[in-house]
Write an enzyme that holds these catalytic residues in place. Structure first.
Site, PDB file in Angstrom:
ATOM      1  N   SER A 131       0.810  -1.228   0.000  1.00  0.00           N
ATOM      2  CA  SER A 131       0.000   0.000   0.000  1.00  0.00           C
ATOM      3  C   SER A 131       0.835   1.266   0.000  1.00  0.00           C
ATOM      4  O   SER A 131       0.326   2.343   0.287  1.00  0.00           O
ATOM      5  CB  SER A 131      -0.927  -0.009   1.222  1.00  0.00           C
ATOM      6  N   SER A 132       2.114   1.173  -0.336  1.00  0.00           N
ATOM      7  CA  SER A 132       2.978   2.352  -0.244  1.00  0.00           C
ATOM      8  C   SER A 132       2.643   3.454  -1.244  1.00  0.00           C
ATOM      9  O   SER A 132       3.064   4.588  -1.074  1.00  0.00           O
ATOM     10  CB  SER A 132       4.450   1.959  -0.394  1.00  0.00           C
ATOM     11  N   MET A 133       1.857   3.132  -2.285  1.00  0.00           N
ATOM     12  CA  MET A 133       1.489   4.165  -3.262  1.00  0.00           C
ATOM     13  C   MET A 133       0.011   4.559  -3.178  1.00  0.00           C
ATOM     14  O   MET A 133      -0.496   5.282  -4.035  1.00  0.00           O
ATOM     15  CB  MET A 133       1.825   3.708  -4.685  1.00  0.00           C
ATOM     16  N   LYS A 151       7.526   3.824  -7.000  1.00  0.00           N
ATOM     17  CA  LYS A 151       7.614   5.023  -6.156  1.00  0.00           C
ATOM     18  C   LYS A 151       7.518   6.271  -7.025  1.00  0.00           C
ATOM     19  O   LYS A 151       7.588   6.211  -8.251  1.00  0.00           O
ATOM     20  CB  LYS A 151       8.947   5.059  -5.385  1.00  0.00           C
TER      21      LYS A 151
END
Length: 193
Positions: A61-63, A98
């Site tokens: 879920s980093s983006m 990223k």
């Protein structure tokens, strides 16, 4: 003994048989042309895809909220990428997705409230929903080495990115390409910014 008119079919029968033969030939010809076109298109698409476009599945879920876990995205091999672009890059045996925050020569600082400052100016980041310092183990401010990029995920509280000394800045050569389009799920099909 057969009569002469028994051996010679009448004109309608001959024309009917001829039309059947022509239709059969036309159908066979159309199938061969269609198969040839499909093979040509498949080969061209495979070559194009392997050279210029790749498909990746978003993990984690980093983006979020820009990209969510399970989304399928197209990544184009682009020689130019810059600040604000979402990229896929190699990190050890993984692929990270990223956003480029700063490029070679830029100075990055992150304030306690999570405001990102590049070259003394706070970034306008409409793509994030909340600011956070996150997992930061590098000394700030940080000058980005030439040929490298400072990258961060849009979900700052969970993203492991250039703020973490284990990852650091990403070399230009490690960038696979630019994320340009979401192809799945259907509700989210479209360009990625």
């Amino acid at each position: 003994m057969a009569r002469a008119d028994d051996r010679i079919p009448d004109r309608e029968v001959v024309e009917s048989q001829f039309q059947k033969a022509v239709r059969k030939h036309d159908i066979l010809r159309a199938l061969i042309i269609t198969a040839g076109v499909l093979i040509t298109v498949s080969v061209a698409a495979t070559i194009t895809a392997s050279l210029f476009v790749q498909i990746f599945r978003i993990e984690g879920s980093s983006m979020a909220d820009t990209l969510r876990e399970g989304d399928l995205v197209l990544v184009i091999d682009d020689l130019y990428f810059g600040k604000g672009d979402i990229i896929a890059c190699r990190y050890e045996d993984d692929v990270l997705v990223k956003r480029i925050i700063a490029t070679g020569g830029d100075v990055v600082d992150i304030e306690a409230d999570g405001t990102v400052v590049v070259n003394g100016s706070p970034l306008e980041e409409s793509y994030i929903t909340e600011k956070a310092l996150g997992s930061c183990s590098i000394a700030l401010p940080c000058r980005v080495p030439d040929g490298e990029n400072f990258v961060m995920g849009d979900h700052r509280t969970v993203s492991i990115d250039s703020r973490n000394a284990a990852i650091g800045c990403i070399d230009d050569n490690e960038i696979i390409g630019k994320v340009i389009f979401r192809i799945w799920p259907v509700r989210g099909v479209g360009t990625v910014e």
